[in-house]
Scaffold this active site. Structure first.
Site, PDB file in Angstrom:
ATOM      1  N   GLY A 207       0.841  -1.205   0.000  1.00 16.21           N
ATOM      2  CA  GLY A 207       0.000   0.000   0.000  1.00 16.21           C
ATOM      3  C   GLY A 207       0.867   1.242   0.000  1.00 16.21           C
ATOM      4  N   ASN A 208       0.276   2.372   0.290  1.00 18.05           N
ATOM      5  CA  ASN A 208       1.061   3.606   0.389  1.00 18.05           C
ATOM      6  C   ASN A 208       0.411   4.525   1.429  1.00 18.05           C
ATOM      7  OD1 ASN A 208      -0.893   5.424  -1.030  1.00 18.05           O
ATOM      8  ND2 ASN A 208      -0.479   3.978  -2.706  1.00 18.05           N
ATOM      9  N   TYR A 209       1.062   5.660   1.693  1.00 16.78           N
ATOM     10  CA  TYR A 209       0.626   6.529   2.798  1.00 16.78           C
ATOM     11  C   TYR A 209      -0.509   7.485   2.436  1.00 16.78           C
ATOM     12  CZ  TYR A 209       4.922   5.109   5.184  1.00 16.78           C
ATOM     13  OH  TYR A 209       5.906   4.401   5.797  1.00 16.78           O
ATOM     14  N   ALA A 276      -3.717   7.589  -5.181  1.00 18.99           N
ATOM     15  CA  ALA A 276      -2.332   7.130  -5.259  1.00 18.99           C
ATOM     16  C   ALA A 276      -2.408   5.621  -5.514  1.00 18.99           C
ATOM     17  CB  ALA A 276      -1.602   7.434  -3.967  1.00 18.99           C
TER      18      ALA A 276
END
Ligand code: CTP
Length: 406
Positions: A207-209, A276
């Site tokens: 995943g990402n932030y 994102a």
């Protein structure tokens, strides 16, 4: 004259600025609004209900119950097109922030489905206190709109911030709000937001932030201006305002986001890709939790579909596609390359080199780069304000010649 026929609940709370509520009521009625005044017991010490009832041509409501009847705060909250709390004391704002319901104003506030505007009025030090500022921030995060305080002499004799905004300015702001509410009427927007999670096994993912804040701010801003918004959002912890114009589609993976976006795209006039999206996913999702072994491990990854590029290929001449580029280096060159490659009409660049910009902040600092090679740089602002700048840019392109910001 966008206030004509609008139903306004004007809640007056106990501050010396309550005298301004008389001017406010008169101006609103003059503009054709129907005004229902609510007062707290403290407000009545500063201005008589008779004055406000006479000016609004309606009985003022000051209690949840009186001798004869129960005031129906729920239907008042549904009746109103807008609730204006002016003056809003530190005490009332604190109650709103935590959901205390002990008078007619707080009860209607909790029941209101309409936009809520509040015009704080208090002494300099009360205004500056972190507690007050924290409460205001919380109310703004609920989607309530703060009408900025003025600077000047206060009732205490001190000079500083804390004066309630002038009635003429408040009425102008409300008028703009209703005018804006129709700007995107009849238009449909698609917004992608948040991160995507690509499963590795039943308990792990890539995943990402991304928080989803920017996409939610865009969806809310467009919905407030009358657009029908389809918000396709990956796993985000941010609460999405319950807005009649926003339809939310929750997804997890890039593939799910792609499928939903492709399905919704043909009916939309503008698509904003604020998500994102993970560029890679594990080639195989393990059916069971991967066990630790003695050796290192390698995950084989494959590319996810590029949503923006896919929609870029589908784009018809009446549609606008807007992308984001979050870059750490060679920002402009990278963003321009994406603008062309994904067939965007403009791209919003945020650099991770700017403090306060990018993931998980409440603020952002953007540059808009357009297809015709023009560019606009903006200051560091709250994500709500950044969304308004982006939406102004879209409005300028969708409705050229309408006095928008282009
Ligand atoms: N985007 C998308 N689908 C993807 C990847 C990106 O829709 N699979 C969109 C993003 O929402 C954003 C724009 O494309 O609007 C640019 O995203 P970014 O991650 O900056 O670009 P990438 O093409 O992934 O390039 P790179 O990661 O190499 O910078």
């Amino acid at each position: 004259m966008s206030l004509r026929g609008k139903k306004i609940v004007l809640a007056v709370t106990g501050s010396i600025a309550a005298y301004k509520a008389a001017f406010l009521t008169r101006l609103l009625v003059k503009q054709g609004a129907e005004v229902q005044v609510l007062m707290t017991a403290d407000a009545e010490k500063f201005i008589s209900p008779l004055t406000l009832a006479t000016l609004s041509k309606k009985k003022v409501i000051s209690a949840l119950t009186d001798a004869e009847q129960w005031s129906d705060h729920v239907s008042l909250g549904l009746w109103a097109d807008l609730m204006l709390v002016a003056p809003a004391t530190a005490n009332t704002l604190a109650k709103f922030a935590v959901g205390i319901c002990d008078n007619i104003v707080t009860a209607v506030y909790l029941s209101a489905k309409c936009p809520v505007f509040f015009a704080p009025a208090m002494d300099l030090d009360m205004w500056k206190h972190p507690s007050t500022q924290h409460n205001i921030k919380r109310l703004v995060s609920f989607g309530n709109r703060m009408i900025p305080v003025g600077h000047g002499e206060l009732a205490s004799g001190l000079v500083g911030d804390g004066r309630m905004a002038e009635p003429e300015d408040i009425v102008r702001l409300l008028d703009n709000h209703f005018a804006e509410g129709n700007q995107f009427k009849g238009k449909t927007a698609l917004v992608t937001a948040g991160p995507t999670y690509e499963p590795i096994d039943p308990v792990r993912f890539i995943g990402n932030y991304s928080s989803g804040k920017m996409g939610i701010a865009l969806a809310t801003g467009l919905a407030n201006r009358g657009a029908k918004v389809n918000l396709v959002i990956g796993p985000s912890r941010i609460s999405i305002p319950d807005h009649p114009n926003i339809k939310v589609f929750k997804v997890t993976t890039a593939q799910q986001m792609y499928d939903k976006a492709v399905q919704l795209y043909p009916e939309c006039d503008v698509a904003i890709m604020a998500a994102a999206v993970a560029d890679y996913r594990p080639k195989q999702e393990a059916a069971e939790k991967i066990k630790k072994s003695a050796s290192d491990m390698t995950l084989e990854l494959e590319k996810t579909p590029d949503i923006a590029a896919g929609l870029g290929k589908m784009k018809q001449s009446h549609q606008l596609n807007i992308g984001f580029a979050l870059e750490t280096n060679d920002e402009e060159a990278n963003a321009k390359a994406k603008l062309v490659k994904k067939n965007f009409d403009f791209i919003v660049l945020n650099s991770l080199q700017d403090p306060g910009a990018g993931f998980n902040h409440d603020t952002n600092k953007i540059t808009i780069l357009k297809k015709d090679n023009t560019q606009k740089n903006f200051e560091l602002k709250s994500k709500t304000e950044v969304a308004a700048d982006i939406i102004d840019e879209i409005a300028g392109m969708l409705f050229p010649g309408n006095g928008n910001h282009n």
